[in-house]
Design an enzyme around this catalytic site. Structure first.
Site, PDB file in Angstrom:
ATOM      1  N   LYS A   1       0.806  -1.228   0.000  1.00  0.00           N
ATOM      2  CA  LYS A   1       0.000   0.000   0.000  1.00  0.00           C
ATOM      3  C   LYS A   1       0.837   1.274   0.000  1.00  0.00           C
ATOM      4  O   LYS A   1       0.369   2.327  -0.473  1.00  0.00           O
ATOM      5  CB  LYS A   1      -0.922   0.002   1.215  1.00  0.00           C
ATOM      6  CG  LYS A   1      -2.136  -0.906   1.115  1.00  0.00           C
ATOM      7  CD  LYS A   1      -3.208  -0.306   0.231  1.00  0.00           C
ATOM      8  CE  LYS A   1      -4.518  -1.074   0.346  1.00  0.00           C
ATOM      9  NZ  LYS A   1      -5.595  -0.452  -0.451  1.00  0.00           N
TER      10      LYS A   1
ATOM     11  N   SER B   1       0.911  -9.726  -0.648  1.00  0.00           N
ATOM     12  CA  SER B   1       0.718  -8.275  -0.610  1.00  0.00           C
ATOM     13  C   SER B   1       1.089  -7.604   0.699  1.00  0.00           C
ATOM     14  O   SER B   1       1.371  -6.412   0.734  1.00  0.00           O
ATOM     15  CB  SER B   1      -0.741  -7.939  -0.948  1.00  0.00           C
ATOM     16  OG  SER B   1      -1.608  -8.575  -0.029  1.00  0.00           O
TER      17      SER B   1
END
Length: 400
Positions: free
Chosen positions: A52, A303
């Site tokens: 992110k 991720s």
């Protein structure tokens, strides 16, 4: 504006000195089992422990001076929050982040540690999003969307560029889905460079918002259930991300809570990789047989690694139970000297480890001279567990 390969390349130039170049590692264990090479793109090793930060830094880098003075506000399940806090603080910008009350403690603490002002509201991301919109109207701060934003999507797309730079002969790329930002970005980059590569999105079946949006052909809200993949527990995908997914993504699959737990265990035990639930979903799809890896080179994007440490034991325990490596059962024994030792001797002789044992006579169904023993044993696999249970039955014990 829209997201293009050129925009993603520009984002790479913008953020490359502020992020880590995360490694792409091979997993030989999976090749033995599934007949194809599998690689992990380890974004769990990224700054803030998640991909992110890429989109957050690219978005902040494109703020005007006037917007910087107004400050920024964001909503996040935790990972976008940390990226925004890190990037904003570095430039002296006030950052307010609204997070669900259920956000992992570690993510809340990290966001505060990076200099963000945290507001806790609601039980899922969408509740936090609504609250952030309220605060934005009151304060005039610039809202930085966690996924439905061109600069954010472009930032996430830099992962796709790195994957192909490190392995340009990849056949399939598997990407987690929450709001769709990382999937849209990676798919745009990968498909623009090589349309023959399959890009597959993976989401939790407890929050299958992209599956529902694709089925209906438009953004729609789903009734999200609690999931250990808290980072992708999104009720509604982005409109921009949906259009890019329609254009570039080949398939979307869902995985169950048990499958995600097994993937977290596999990554930790076999690859020495710590992944949060969202980051483990691509591997979960492989382990569950939902992806064809035979004679192919597959990249699973891990991720993020910001799993709540309080959740780790629960997740691993459930995964071990599902794989037959932990098992609880009850047996009735005579209430006399040496009976428990005899029972435990059977487990020892069959190489099963006792993790927990209790005994009680407070059961109305028991005979007056009997006790009920509850055991939790540890085995190597389901076959071992079943052999041990069979030996116990052969010795005359009734297993509940």
């Amino acid at each position: 504006m829209t997201v293009t390969l050129e925009r993603i390349k520009k984002a790479k130039e913008t953020i490359e000195n502020s992020i880590k170049r995360t490694p792409l590692i091979e997993c030989p264990t999976l090749e033995e089992e599934f007949g194809g090479k599998v690689f992990f793109k380890l974004e769990n090793l990224q700054k803030t422990g998640s991909f992110k930060v890429r989109g957050a830094l690219n978005r902040i880098a494109n703020l005007t001076e006037e917007e910087k003075k107004r400050g920024v506000i964001a909503s996040s399940a935790g990972n976008h929050a940390q990226g925004i806090a890190l990037g904003a603080t570095a430039q002296g910008i006030k950052a307010t982040i609204v997070m669900p009350e259920t956000a992992p403690i570690a993510k809340v603490a990290a966001t505060k540690g990076y200099g963000g002002q945290v507001v806790l509201h609601g039980s899922v991301y969408d509740d936090a999003f609504a609250k952030a919109c309220e605060i934005q109207k009151e304060t005039g701060a610039v809202f930085l969307h966690p996924f439905d934003d061109d600069d954010v999507i472009a930032g996430q797309g830099t992962i796709g560029l790195e994957i192909l730079e490190d392995a340009n002969d990849i056949d399939t790329v598997l990407v987690p889905i929450g709001g769709g930002g990382i999937l849209a970005g990676i798919a745009t980059a990968v498909k623009s460079l090589n349309p023959n590569i399959r890009v597959i999105g993976v989401e939790s079946e407890n929050a299958a918002s992209m599956t529902e949006a694709l089925k209906n052909g438009e953004c729609c809200e789903v009734c999200a259930q609690p999931t250990i993949a808290d980072g992708i527990a999104v009720k509604k995908v982005g409109c921009k991300t949906l259009e890019l997914v329609k254009k570039y993504v080949d398939e979307v699959v869902t995985v169950s809570e048990a499958e995600i737990a097994e993937a977290i265990l596999f990554l930790m035990e076999k690859s020495k990789v710590v992944a949060e639930g969202a980051g483990a979903t691509p591997l979960a799809a492989i382990l569950a047989g939902k992806i064809d890896c035979k004679n192919k080179k597959t990249c699973a994007v891990v991720s993020g690694g910001n799993i709540d440490i309080n959740l780790v034991e629960r997740v691993l325990n459930r995964a071990l139970i599902n794989k037959g490596r932990r098992y609880q059962f009850k047996v009735k024994v005579h209430d006399r000297f040496g009976e428990i030792e005899k029972l435990l001797g059977l487990l020892t002789a069959n190489r099963a480890n006792v993790l927990h044992i209790t005994q009680s006579m407070y059961n109305g169904d028991l005979g007056i001279t009997m006790q009920e023993v509850t055991l939790v044993m540890e085995c190597s696999d389901i076959q071992h567990r079943d052999r041990v249970l069979e030996k116990i039955r052969e010795a005359g014990y009734e297993i509940k």
